[in-house]
Design an enzyme around this catalytic site. Structure first.
Site, PDB file in Angstrom:
ATOM      1  N   PHE A   1      45.180  38.911  50.960  1.00 51.99           N
ATOM      2  CA  PHE A   1      43.947  39.480  50.398  1.00 51.99           C
ATOM      3  C   PHE A   1      43.695  40.881  50.950  1.00 51.99           C
ATOM      4  CE2 PHE A   1      43.522  34.808  50.383  1.00 51.99           C
ATOM      5  CZ  PHE A   1      43.334  34.593  49.021  1.00 51.99           C
TER       6      PHE A   1
ATOM      7  N   LYS B   1      44.536  32.870  44.717  1.00 50.73           N
ATOM      8  CA  LYS B   1      44.806  34.314  44.720  1.00 50.73           C
ATOM      9  C   LYS B   1      44.483  34.939  43.359  1.00 50.73           C
ATOM     10  CE  LYS B   1      46.272  38.351  45.411  1.00 50.73           C
ATOM     11  NZ  LYS B   1      46.755  39.218  46.422  1.00 50.73           N
TER      12      LYS B   1
ATOM     13  N   CYS C   1      47.558  45.672  41.727  1.00 52.13           N
ATOM     14  CA  CYS C   1      47.152  44.258  41.782  1.00 52.13           C
ATOM     15  C   CYS C   1      46.269  43.834  40.622  1.00 52.13           C
ATOM     16  CB  CYS C   1      46.456  43.990  43.104  1.00 52.13           C
ATOM     17  SG  CYS C   1      47.461  44.463  44.514  1.00 52.13           S
TER      18      CYS C   1
HETATM   19  C1  UGA Z   1      42.938  44.168  45.610  1.00 49.79           C
HETATM   20  C2  UGA Z   1      42.019  43.113  46.254  1.00 49.79           C
HETATM   21  O1  UGA Z   1      40.760  43.724  46.583  1.00 49.79           O
HETATM   22  C3  UGA Z   1      42.650  42.534  47.513  1.00 49.79           C
HETATM   23  O2  UGA Z   1      41.826  41.507  48.037  1.00 49.79           O
HETATM   24  C4  UGA Z   1      44.024  41.947  47.153  1.00 49.79           C
HETATM   25  O3  UGA Z   1      44.691  41.463  48.291  1.00 49.79           O
HETATM   26  C5  UGA Z   1      44.873  43.051  46.530  1.00 49.79           C
HETATM   27  O4  UGA Z   1      44.203  43.553  45.352  1.00 49.79           O
HETATM   28  C6  UGA Z   1      46.200  42.443  46.146  1.00 49.79           C
HETATM   29  O5  UGA Z   1      46.227  41.554  45.271  1.00 49.79           O
HETATM   30  O6  UGA Z   1      47.207  42.752  46.784  1.00 49.79           O
HETATM   31  P1  UGA Z   1      43.505  46.761  46.051  1.00 49.79           P
HETATM   32  O7  UGA Z   1      44.196  46.727  44.741  1.00 49.79           O
HETATM   33  O8  UGA Z   1      44.199  47.359  47.217  1.00 49.79           O
HETATM   34  O9  UGA Z   1      43.077  45.265  46.518  1.00 49.79           O
HETATM   35  O10 UGA Z   1      42.171  47.597  45.872  1.00 49.79           O
HETATM   36  P2  UGA Z   1      40.604  47.335  45.660  1.00 49.79           P
HETATM   37  O11 UGA Z   1      39.878  47.953  46.775  1.00 49.79           O
HETATM   38  O12 UGA Z   1      40.332  45.920  45.368  1.00 49.79           O
HETATM   39  O13 UGA Z   1      40.344  48.207  44.358  1.00 49.79           O
HETATM   40  C7  UGA Z   1      40.984  47.945  43.118  1.00 49.79           C
HETATM   41  C8  UGA Z   1      40.501  48.905  42.058  1.00 49.79           C
HETATM   42  O14 UGA Z   1      39.148  48.625  41.699  1.00 49.79           O
HETATM   43  C9  UGA Z   1      40.500  50.376  42.471  1.00 49.79           C
HETATM   44  O15 UGA Z   1      40.950  51.150  41.385  1.00 49.79           O
HETATM   45  C10 UGA Z   1      39.056  50.671  42.803  1.00 49.79           C
HETATM   46  O16 UGA Z   1      38.717  52.016  42.674  1.00 49.79           O
HETATM   47  C11 UGA Z   1      38.370  49.805  41.754  1.00 49.79           C
HETATM   48  N1  UGA Z   1      36.976  49.429  42.104  1.00 49.79           N
HETATM   49  C12 UGA Z   1      36.727  48.664  43.205  1.00 49.79           C
HETATM   50  C13 UGA Z   1      35.933  49.823  41.281  1.00 49.79           C
HETATM   51  O17 UGA Z   1      36.143  50.504  40.246  1.00 49.79           O
HETATM   52  N2  UGA Z   1      34.658  49.433  41.593  1.00 49.79           N
HETATM   53  C14 UGA Z   1      34.382  48.682  42.687  1.00 49.79           C
HETATM   54  O18 UGA Z   1      33.187  48.363  42.907  1.00 49.79           O
HETATM   55  C15 UGA Z   1      35.438  48.280  43.514  1.00 49.79           C
END
Ligand code: UGA
Length: 444
Positions: free
Chosen positions: A153, A205, A261
């Site tokens: 995660f 997951k 992801c």
């Molecule tokens: C995500 C999950 O948050 C992790 O828990 C998981 O382990 C990971 O995928 C995975 O499957 O390996 P990640 O892809 O690194 O992590 O990034 P996030 O911080 O979750 O952001 C994902 C996307 O959503 C980004 O483009 C971010 O800018 C966007 N986002 C996030 C939003 O547009 N709004 C938000 O409020 C939060």
């Protein structure tokens, strides 16, 4: 101290291996990609992740961590092997499992002593079962093993903190004692442990990522409504987030989710449902809203640039899919860049660390060495990745250097009032602009 082997030196493998080494275990990281192993042996990281380089250095210096391209070497003394290989999207959105399969075969052929095989790659429900079959059918002679699913995660950009302070550890196995032994590895982290069967762990997951993606698409849909009705989505999210049943996280409206992801996992889960005769309506809507949200940025630019971006200079701040990473996989910024280039715009950009990856993916972007040089002489400025260094820019200087005073704040980083006061024409995401203009409808 335990003997661990980690297969795959991407984000998950490197962070998992390094953090376990930092907790005092002996870790051998195996990757068949010689380039990556050469880099790691030379003290360089194949990825950018805050704090990771120092941690790798510390643990290699202490002799707790080493790198090899040889499975035989990597598995020589291992009691546990973590499988952290990539699972890219196949043509229909299904997860492509060739690397998981190859890793299982090679582990089977190489292992010489009992081994717990822990899968951390995000894999379709049922993968753990056939991994076990692959291992038993490929072993030259029977050696005891157990398969445990332990989904990760970690978020890119905060992966070390996420590893060291997890909300929970999920372990799925048909072998309860193997799951307990893996739980002991994680015990120093003092997080709740959910021990379940392997399919349920695999599903936890997907369901977790799909739920977070759903929250983002939800707030993005609300943002579109807010924009038309003159409400501010950032305040709406704040007002919602104090409700304990809702919570404040993953409610930031923006340009849509990207990365390696969410887009892949939502698609793969929808694909799993479809191939079993179901209609995953909500998951499909989550993906549709996400694609629409990216298009909104180009539509706004077109509207503010008198109906066409052709021949105009549009500059972009941020190319990574989010802050604190150089990862541009499925980055919404690159979708915007491609669309602008296709429509004849000149696209300039700046990102603190993702420019090399972005130029490989979209060669038509002119890269600049600072946010200011990107903004200079441009007709519109798009802010697309919420890097800290963009928060305190000298906006008067930016404005003076631009050809036209247009800013599209794709991450709602700035105060609309402040920017309007210094002379910008400002558009955020879901921040209603009360009759000053209407978004053009239509496709880009
Ligand atoms: C995500 C999950 O948050 C992790 O828990 C998981 O382990 C990971 O995928 C995975 O499957 O390996 P990640 O892809 O690194 O992590 O990034 P996030 O911080 O979750 O952001 C994902 C996307 O959503 C980004 O483009 C971010 O800018 C966007 N986002 C996030 C939003 O547009 N709004 C938000 O409020 C939060």
């Amino acid at each position: 101290m335990r003997q661990l082997s980690v297969v795959g030196s991407g984000y998950v493998g490197l962070v998992t291996g390094t953090c376990f080494a930092d907790m005092g275990n002996s870790v051998t990281l195996v990757d068949i990609d010689e380039r990556k192993i050469d880099m790691l042996q030379a003290g360089q990281l194949p990825i950018y992740e805050p704090g990771l380089a120092e941690m790798v250095q510390r643990n290699t210096d202490a002799g707790r961590m080493r790198f090899t391209t040889s499975y035989a070497d990597g598995l020589a003394d291992a009691e546990f092997v973590f499988v952290c290989v990539g699972t890219p999207s196949g043509v229909d959105g299904e997860a492509d499992l060739q690397y998981v399969r190859a890793a299982a075969q090679t582990i089977a052929k190489t292992m010489r002593q009992p081994l717990i095989v822990i899968n951390k790659s995000t894999v379709p429900v049922g993968t753990g079962d056939w991994t076990a079959e692959i291992i038993s059918s490929n072993q030259p002679q029977p050696v005891d093993f157990a398969v445990v699913s332990c989904p990760e995660f970690l978020r890119e950009g905060s992966a070390i903190a996420d590893f060291m302070h997890p909300d929970r550890t999920v372990l799925g196995s048909s072998d309860a004692s193997a799951a307990e032994r893996v739980a002991e590895l994680y015990a120093p982290l003092e997080a709740p442990v959910v021990i379940t069967d392997i399919r349920t762990a695999e599903m936890i997951k997907y369901a977790s990522n799909a739920f977070l993606a759903t929250r983002i698409s939800f707030i993005n849909e609300i943002s579109i409504i807010c924009e038309r009705l003159g409400a501010d989505v950032t305040e709406v999210a704040r007002g919602m987030g104090y409700d304990k049943r809702i919570g404040p996280h993953f409610l930031q409206a923006g340009i849509g989710f990207g990365g390696s992801c969410f887009p892949k996992d939502v698609k793969a889960l929808a694909n799993m449902a479809q191939t079993h005769g179901m209609h995953p309506q909500l998951l499909n809507a989550v993906m549709e809203i996400n694609a629409f949200q990216r298009r909104q940025i180009t539509l706004k630019a077109r509207e503010l640039l008198d109906g066409s971006v052709s021949g105009k200079t549009v500059s972009m701040l941020g190319l990574a899919f989010k802050q604190n990473t150089d990862d541009t996989r499925e980055s919404p910024s690159l979708t915007v860049a491609r669309s602008l280039l296709n429509q004849g715009a000149i696209v300039k950009a700046y990102d603190p660390v993702a420019m090399a990856n972005a130029s490989r993916d979209v060669p038509g972007i002119t890269m600049c060495d600072s946010p200011y040089s990107a903004a200079a002489e441009s007709d519109a400025l798009l802010v697309l990745t919420p890097w800290n260094e963009f928060k305190q820019l000298d906006m008067r200087r930016v404005l003076k250097s631009m050809r036209r005073p247009i800013i599209i704040d794709g991450r709602n980083m700035y105060s609309p009032d402040e920017l309007k006061e210094i002379g910008f024409v400002y558009r955020g995401v879901g921040r209603g602009y009360n009759g000053e203009g209407r978004l053009a409808n239509g496709d880009d």
